[in-house]
Design an enzyme around this catalytic site. Structure first.
Site, PDB file in Angstrom:
ATOM      1  N   GLU A  21      39.988  56.479  35.295  1.00 45.04           N
ATOM      2  CA  GLU A  21      40.009  57.836  35.848  1.00 45.04           C
ATOM      3  C   GLU A  21      40.784  58.811  34.965  1.00 45.04           C
ATOM      4  O   GLU A  21      40.387  59.959  34.774  1.00 45.04           O
ATOM      5  CB  GLU A  21      40.614  57.831  37.258  1.00 45.04           C
ATOM      6  CG  GLU A  21      39.750  57.136  38.309  1.00 45.04           C
ATOM      7  CD  GLU A  21      39.943  55.625  38.332  1.00 45.04           C
ATOM      8  OE1 GLU A  21      40.845  55.123  37.618  1.00 45.04           O
ATOM      9  OE2 GLU A  21      39.204  54.933  39.060  1.00 45.04           O
ATOM     10  N   HIS A  62      43.129  55.075  51.035  1.00 41.84           N
ATOM     11  CA  HIS A  62      41.830  55.731  50.868  1.00 41.84           C
ATOM     12  C   HIS A  62      41.634  56.893  51.844  1.00 41.84           C
ATOM     13  O   HIS A  62      40.512  57.326  52.053  1.00 41.84           O
ATOM     14  CB  HIS A  62      40.686  54.723  51.112  1.00 41.84           C
ATOM     15  CG  HIS A  62      40.357  53.870  49.929  1.00 41.84           C
ATOM     16  ND1 HIS A  62      41.297  53.230  49.180  1.00 41.84           N
ATOM     17  CD2 HIS A  62      39.167  53.562  49.359  1.00 41.84           C
ATOM     18  CE1 HIS A  62      40.705  52.534  48.210  1.00 41.84           C
ATOM     19  NE2 HIS A  62      39.412  52.730  48.294  1.00 41.84           N
TER      20      HIS A  62
END
Lengths: 313, 324
Positions: free
Chosen positions: B58, B128
């Site tokens: 990322e 999450h």
């Protein structure tokens, strides 16, 4: 690039840095600098292998890279002094010199961050059908930044025309490379299938030759190359060290490291009179740069946030 | 009139942007197979060069997008997990966002970061389920959190066309929202302009993202009790539409904010600070938020207990109307 041109570049960087250090001491440059003294051959040799359309990214120790790429020393010095006439209009300073008209996509103050930026730019250029390469400079310390290792992977996977130039000056600030890097630096690049070479980073002609081969490879569509340029930082990590006197390098080691001086090595290839003429020319350029920078206006505090956004509703 | 879902509206915005401008390309994890369904059909239509699957890197691919943007492209990154923004906070806040100023305006960084499914995703637990739009707003990155499908379309198109970095949060709880839409009327929605989602006279409820729909339900319910609620949807968290908000509060003189951020220094805290500085109110304003330092626990009842809900909103509205 002629012998004299390479000498001119290393000498210009050396004298620019020495004068900048003086301006730090006199208070004209606030915040200090990370001197490039001792590493000039790498910037000079690498940039000599590039064409005007190529791009580079630089580091916190970046004055050499941008000077070798052709920035106006007047604008660079004015930037270090935070003047409106500076390269970045006084908004970037020593660690962020950028000149997009010369393909300098900025110097980055976060270690290892620019490698992935250069990779993205090179990838974009190839997508746009442009025959350019990108060079990203970083130090041995960056080899422990995960983001840089991720960038090596992306560049290798997508055969991006980017050249990774690691300037191994032996220290990440004060951390010796032997204490910081497990395995070898080139071994890390090779693990991604990237050809990696150890290069004498004190000799500009050797660096130029190695970079030329890497550039040809990149332009031929064969992907990235990694160069580990062995060098030595003659001066401090940062000018704050001049007062802090950190004890991490022995006097013997510093003397040994300074014994192979890129300015001397390249200078020895020129006749004395020719070298003296180049030296005089550079002093005149730097005198003019000092006059220009010192005479330039400071930015208006009312414009402190100018340029923050390209557009703002 | 055909129904358009929020997620389908985003997909359409991406397709229209790719079609309109060759410099637009998408990158992210598992986007070729469209794991989140955001990019469904785009690989077939636009090819692998413009729909780029990335390794799980990322930080590098976020900076890669910055580099591509500096070279003239308009990258759109999809993050399918909101907490990935923590991982790339440096690359957005310290790199992409700062290039324009630090270079004295020499360059632009038109990258769009799309978080498909922000906030609680129901059962995905602590790592999450965050909703960090306030963090991006705090550092000054343009940040949009649309509530409705037409706004999702319009703001995504505008974000991609914007010459600055823009973070687009698509709340998980809004992805299934559907709206009757005449497709020919879909249009860009300007960044930084809010909307009155429902007009009312007694109290302004500022709601963001999926909570706009909760606020509208509550407004419906309270209308039966003689309370007229105006729902103001800022759509953009930063820069905030102060004029739009001011006009609403000038009318109602009472203010409640419902916001899926953690409480301290959250989006609601900013709205209340603006209110204290600028507005004349008839009652102290209230906010409904996640608790301080919230980590969403896994068990469904606990997950729900941490999120702002309609009952809390009703209580807050009643509190600001108490002395009426």
């Amino acid at each position: 690039m002629s012998t004299a041109d390479l000498y001119r570049t290393v000498r210009l960087i050396r004298r620019f840095e020495e004068r900048a250090i003086e301006f730090v001491r006199s208070g004209e440059i606030v915040g200090g600098i990370h001197p490039y003294v001792g590493q000039e051959a790498i910037a000079a040799g690498v940039c000599a292998a590039l064409t005007p359309d190529d791009v580079i990214t630089s580091t916190h120790r970046g004055h050499g890279h941008v000077l070798a790429r052709g920035v106006d020393p007047r604008q660079l010095l004015a930037e270090l002094m935070g003047r409106e006439s500076g390269l970045n209009k006084g908004r970037g300073g020593s660690m962020h010199a950028a000149d997009f008209s010369l393909g300098i996509l900025g110097a980055n103050a976060i270690v290892g961050a620019a490698a992935s930026i250069a990779t993205g730019a090179a990838w974009a250029h190839r997508r746009q059908g442009r025959d350019t390469v990108a060079v990203t400079f970083f130090g041995d310390g960056a080899m422990n930044e995960g983001m840089l290792l991720e960038a090596l992977n992306l560049a290798a996977l997508w055969r991006v025309p980017v050249i990774f130039v690691c300037e191994n000056n032996g220290y990440a600030t004060t951390m010796p490379v032997e204490s910081a890097v497990a395995g070898s630096i080139t071994g890390r690049a090779e693990a991604f299938g990237i050809p990696a070479y150890i290069v004498d980073g004190q000799d500009p002609e050797t660096v130029l030759e190695a970079t030329t081969a890497a550039v040809e490879r990149a332009r031929a569509g064969e992907g990235p190359t990694f160069m580990e340029c062995m060098t030595y930082r003659f001066d401090a990590h940062h000018t704050f060290e001049h007062r802090a006197r950190l004890d991490y390098r022995s006097a013997d080691q510093v003397a040994f490291g300074r014994s192979r001086d890129p300015v001397v090595i390249q200078g020895a290839r020129l006749p004395d009179d020719e070298r003296a003429a180049v030296d005089a020319e550079i002093e005149a350029v730097l005198d003019a740069a000092a006059g220009f920078a010192l005479g330039s206006a400071h930015p208006d505090p009312a414009e402190a946030l100018k340029y923050l956004y390209a557009v703002m509703p | 009139m055909p129904k358009l879902s929020y997620l389908k509206a985003m997909n359409r915005a991406l397709a229209d942007s790719l079609d309109r401008d060759q410099s637009v390309f998408l990158l992210g994890e598992d986007i070729r197979v469209a794991a989140s369904n955001l990019t469904a059909g785009l690989l077939t239509r636009f090819g692998p060069d413009r729909v780029l699957d990335t390794p799980l890197s990322e930080q590098a691919f976020t900076n890669f997008a910055t580099g591509a943007a500096l070279a003239g492209m308009r990258p759109v990154i999809e993050f399918q997990i909101p907490s990935l923004l923590f991982l790339v906070f440096e690359q957005i806040a310290n790199q992409a966002h700062k290039f324009s100023l630090m270079t004295g305006g020499q360059c632009r960084v038109p990258v769009t970061y799309v978080v498909t499914g922000s906030g609680s995703r129901t059962g995905w637990a602590g790592q999450h389920s965050d909703h960090p739009y306030t963090l991006l707003a705090h550092v000054g990155v343009k940040t949009v959190v649309p509530a409705a499908p037409t706004d999702a379309y319009g703001l995504l198109v505008s974000a991609i066309r914007d010459d600055d970095p823009v973070v687009f949060f698509a709340p998980s709880a809004a992805l299934g929202v559907r709206e009757d839409v005449d497709f020919t009327t879909l249009a860009p929605v300007p960044v930084g302009v809010g909307r009155v989602a429902r007009s009312g006279d007694d109290v302004t409820v500022v709601a963001i993202g999926h909570l706009v729909h909760d606020a509208l339900s509550v407004a419906d319910e309270l209308a039966g009790h003689g309370i007229s609620v105006e729902v103001f949807d800022p759509r953009t968290v930063y820069p905030l539409d102060l004029d739009g908000l001011a006009a609403s509060v000038a009318k109602t003189r009472r203010l409640v904010v419902i916001d899926d951020s953690n409480r301290t220094s959250g989006f609601a805290a900013e709205i209340l600070a603006v209110a204290a500085e600028r507005f004349t109110l008839d009652a102290p304003p209230r906010r409904v938020t996640r608790p301080d330092g919230a980590v969403l626990p896994f068990a469904l009842a606990l997950d729900r207990a941490i999120q702002p809900d309609r009952d809390q909103l009703v209580a807050a509205i009643n509190a600001v109307l108490e002395d009426r």
